[in-house]
Design an enzyme around this catalytic site. Structure first.
Site, short mmCIF file in Angstrom:
data_model
loop_
_atom_site.label_atom_id
_atom_site.label_comp_id
_atom_site.label_asym_id
_atom_site.label_seq_id
_atom_site.Cartn_x
_atom_site.Cartn_y
_atom_site.Cartn_z
N ASP A 46 -13.66 -4.91 -1.91
CA ASP A 46 -13.62 -4.58 -0.59
C ASP A 46 -15.11 -5.23 0.14
O ASP A 46 -15.89 -4.33 -0.46
CB ASP A 46 -13.26 -3.12 -0.14
CG ASP A 46 -11.82 -2.81 -0.49
OD1 ASP A 46 -11.01 -3.71 -0.92
OD2 ASP A 46 -11.58 -1.87 -0.72
N ASP B 153 0.66 -1.20 0.12
CA ASP B 153 0.04 -0.04 0.03
C ASP B 153 0.88 1.12 0.13
O ASP B 153 1.75 1.23 1.04
CB ASP B 153 -0.96 0.03 1.32
CG ASP B 153 -1.95 -1.03 1.36
OD1 ASP B 153 -2.34 -1.54 0.13
OD2 ASP B 153 -2.58 -1.53 2.10
#
Length: 460
Positions: free
Chosen positions: A340, A221
């Site tokens: 997600d 990330d």
């Protein structure tokens, strides 16, 4: 004159190929100029995406006739992935469109009872008389393949539902269905042999095992060019330099690297592209990049910088046609749909904007829709488990893996080696992890050693 001329047909990710030859100290030219292609001492024909689009691109630039002429004079030619298929006579993918005809045969779709695209690492088993090809494991990304080796060529085979041709060689010509530039040390050694003409040294015979291997994928990330990590996408902390982290994970045996820009925006595009360039220069394995991809042009920038696949999330939920546009432009094997998902009673909601907004009521149905629209892979993250190290939401994983025929990457919750094995048992084709690696609590090779003991086939 350049050592290697790489054909720029407009249907290839060129950064990793160019980088692979630069690491071998070769001088390269990337060009669409028919004159430079015709005079090439060594020619590389790469390609990704659809057979018909690739042939249209070659013919539009007058490159089809030139490439046939180069082959006719016996110059060393390397065809990679779609490049190999375009050198064949035809493909079932685009009936009625003729290929270059340098390799006899028609490429056929892989069977429907296995996951398509064929994405990941698979065994390459050459015939004993091959000079350049050796037994090993290479990175593939294909839905179509040549099934039989034509007369006059030495073949290497792989299996995905059915046996198919992984590579062919004849004199100085080498065509690979896999991506040698993304196949680590195995691919680098093969490129060097093609470049120099030296035969492969004697080595061990193939062990006979074939079929896709399960993948372990570290996730980086990234925010403002730095690796960050948090819990449920919040409270981000600095976790290092992305290029350094990626190289370390490759050395540990990572099968792929994923970069997700958690703060991607139009104003940060230059920083994101530069991060991709730096990571691509540091690794020799596949690279997926996500964050801020809202258009074909956004994806093109990242692919040109060195990404092999792009991941889309919020933008695809907002405008599902984006998946189709990306698949038509680059091929479904380049398109990853990131989902997600948060548990809501008997189903899972689809979250967007870094988990801050509920956008769809059924993550399983969205995965099914995404496949139909053009996604070639699903990156499935359990929002409830992200960063918690409590293990994956196995019920969610089973539901999505059963709903689609494309590969599924499990994300969110890895804390122990048993969690990784459980995800594979639940149907994952790959497992993505971050905290357990960034914090030094485990390593890629350590997890793979444990999986091998459990009887789960991995690349080592």
């Amino acid at each position: 004159m350049s050592d290697v001329v790489i054909v720029d047909s407009g249907v290839a990710n060129l950064a990793s190929i160019a980088g692979a030859f630069r690491r071998l100290s070769a001088t390269i030219a990337v060009t669409a100029d028919p004159g430079l292609v015709r005079d090439a001492a060594r020619l590389v024909l790469p390609g990704v995406g659809a057979f018909g689009a690739g042939m249209v691109a070659l013919r539009a630039g007058g490159l089809d006739t030139v490439i046939r002429d180069v082959a006719a004079r016996g110059a060393p030619i390397l065809g990679i992935c779609l490049g190999m298929q375009m050198l064949c006579e035809a493909s079932e993918e685009t009936p009625g469109v003729a290929g270059l005809g340098v390799v006899a045969g028609t490429c056929r779709r892989l069977p429907p009872h296995v996951r398509i695209p064929h994405l990941g690492w698979n065994s390459v088993t050459p015939e004993p008389e091959a000079r350049l090809l050796t037994p090993g494991v290479a990175a593939f990304a294909n839905s179509y393949a040549l099934r039989e080796g034509p007369a006059g060529w030495m073949a290497a085979h792989a299996t995905h539902g059915v046996p198919f041709i992984a590579a062919l060689e004849r004199g100085p010509m080498l065509v690979c269905q896999f991506h040698p530039e993304l196949s680590g040390a195995y691919g680098a050694a093969l490129l060097e042999r093609w470049l120099t003409g030296r035969a492969a040294p004697p080595g061990p015979a193939a062990n006979g095992a074939s079929g896709l291997l399960r993948r372990i994928i570290p996730c980086l990330d990234v925010q403002d060019g730095r690796v960050v990590k948090g819990i449920r996408f919040q409270d981000l902390r600095d976790a290092g330099d992305p290029a350094e982290q990626a190289a370390r994970y490759e050395a540990q045996g990572a099968d792929e690297i994923v970069i997700l820009d958690v703060a991607a925006s139009a104003t940060g595009r230059d920083t994101q592209v530069e991060t991709v360039r730096r990571v691509r220069a540091a690794i020799r394995i596949p690279l997926t990049v996500g964050g801020g991809v809202r258009s074909v042009e956004d994806a093109r920038h990242l692919l040109s910088a060195g990404a092999d696949k792009v991941s889309v999330n919020t933008a695809a939920v907002r405008r599902p046609a984006l998946l189709t546009e990306l698949a038509q432009a680059f091929g479904c094997q380049c398109v990853v749909l990131a989902i997600d998902a948060r548990r809501a009673a008997e189903r899972w909601d689809v979250l967007v904007i870094g988990g801050r907004e509920t956008a769809r009521p059924d993550a399983v149905e969205w995965a099914r829709d995404g496949e139909r629209l053009g996604a070639g892979e699903i990156l499935l993250t359990s929002w409830d488990r992200d960063g918690t190290r409590a293990g994956h939401d196995l019920e969610l994983l089973r539901a999505v893996a059963a709903a689609v025929r494309v590969p599924v990457i499990a994300s969110g919750g890895v804390g122990t080696r048993a969690h990784v094995a459980a995800a594979f048992d639940a149907g994952a084709d790959a497992v993505l992890a971050a905290s357990v690696f960034h914090d030094g609590d485990d390593t890629v090779d350590g997890i793979k050693a444990d999986l091998a003991v459990r009887g789960i086939r991995v690349r080592r």
